[in-house]
Design a protein around this motif. Structure first.
Motif: not given
Ligand code: NAD
Ligand code: TYD
Length: 354
Positions: A9-11, A31-32, A34, A57-58, A83, A98, A131, A158, A162, A188
């Protein structure tokens, strides 16, 4: 070895790229994939023996248990999540699955693995949970910035999911002694940011000649941090953070959305002037606000600065300029991520906004 989740993903991808550029400790990246996970973000690691990518998947405890024990894992850094606030409004279920169930299962796998380690390894092990500041809710204009002791008041599906995951992480420390760390970071921006979020969406739409949608009056405030500064903060917390503690991370860069969009337009006007000589600002349109839209977020990053000596390296202006330049230089990446399913999302989120 460290296990990074959500590292496409991004981060996560920025973190993995930074990590492997700075040290030779290998990374297993779970990483799944998605809609938000993109192996292309990691293309520059092809052939790098320090990077092992696993699609999964986690919430798959068995898979995670196997990955943890196949190597000497000394830390888990958990980025995997749903996210995007607007998606959580359209469909909260994936967020519960998730962010809450997934984090719970990851904690269970971590606890089982950690319990079997030798005393020294148990002491050194870390579960770092990434987080957000959104768990603290919304601030009024005059309120002080969020500190780590601020009461949780999540307002979107969301942020609620979290917040639940943060509470589980805290409980695993308190109850079982698992050496956890939690970081709560502000918004971010930077390379590989999926163009559903404000900054990459505005850059993409501006260049495509589309409208730049401002929710409500555009005076909502976010506290922006360049993604590489977030990565350096996480590395620092992993290295020296005290187990069981939480650390707020932010850039001291509070800006109303409209100002952010104006700044982006000004940078684009300079770096990529439109053919007709008109400013990109003319593409701004005001659209129906997000339901339950949080008015202001602001981070007090005093604790991480005092205790761990971390400070961001970029100002908003330098970071934003680098970001715009990255999108200009990586139009093929943008084309690939904005085909197919992305269009369906844009239809769903924007068609009913007046
Ligand atoms: P993202 O949506 O870009 O990436 C999430 C990644 O997780 C994707 O690669 C996706 O494929 C993967 N993923 C999703 N569900 C999974 C699952 N069940 N198992 C394994 N992988 C899964 O998100 P991001 O912006 O990179 O955010 C990463 C984390 O940082 C999130 O926990 C988010 O809450 C937090 N955070 C983000 C920001 C921000 O501004 N982007 C700020 C503060 C905190
Ligand atoms: P976003 O990037 O989705 O992050 P978050 O909701 O997690 O803060 O949105 C940042 C801000 O920009 C938020 O106040 C909502 C606003 N916004 C718009 O005004 N227009 C848009 O099209 C989007 C996606 C966001």
């Amino acid at each position: 070895m460290i296990l990074v989740t959500g590292g496409a993903g991004f981060l996560g991808s920025n973190f993995v790229l930074d990590w492997l550029a700075q040290c030779d400790e290998p990374v297993t990246n779970l990483d799944k994939l998605t809609y938000a996970g993109n192996p292309e973000n990691l293309a520059s690691l092809a052939g790098n023996a320090g990077h092992r990518f696993i699609q999964g998947d986690i919430a798959d405890t068995e898979l995670v248990a196997g990955l943890l024990s196949a190597h000497k894992t000394r830390a888990i850094v958990n980025f995997a999540a749903e996210s995007h606030v607007d998606r959580s409004i359209h469909g909260p279920e994936d967020f519960v699955q998730t962010n809450i169930v997934g984090t719970f299962r990851l904690l269970e796998a971590a606890r089982a693995y950690w319990n079997k380690l030798e005393a020294e390894e148990r002491k050194a092990f870390r579960f770092l949970h990434v987080s957000t500041d959104e768990v603290y809710g919304s601030l009024d204009k005059e309120d002080p910035a969020f500190t780590e002791t601020r009461r949780y008041e999540p307002n979107s599906p969301y942020s609620a999911s979290k917040a639940a995951s943060d509470h589980l992480v805290r409980a695993y420390h308190h109850t079982y002694g698992l050496p956890v760390l939690t970081t709560n970071c502000s918004n971010n921006y930077g390379p590989y940011h999926f163009p559903e979020k404000l900054i990459p969406l505005v850059i993409h739409n501006a260049l495509a000649g589309k409208s730049l949608p401002i929710y409500g009056d555009g005076q909502q405030i976010r506290d922006w941090l360049y993604v590489k500064d977030h990565c350096s903060a996480i590395r620092r917390v992993l290295e020296a953070g005290r187990a069981g503690e939480t650390y707020n991370i932010g850039g001291c860069n509070e800006k109303p959305n409209l100002e952010v969009v104006h700044l982006l337009c000004a940078i684009l006007d300079e770096l990529k002037p439109g053919a007709d000589g008109r400013s990109y600002k003319e593409q701004i349109v005001y659209v129906t606000d997000r339901p339950g839209h949080d008015r202001r977020y602001a981070i007090d990053a005093g604790k991480i600065e005092r205790e761990l000596g971390w400070r961001p390296a970029e100002t908003f202006e330098t970071g934003l300029r680098k970001t715009v330049q990255w999108y200009l230089d990586n139009q093929a990446w943008v084309r690939n991520v904005t085909s197919g399913a992305y269009r369906e999302w844009v239809g769903k989120n924007y068609q009913d906004r007046k």
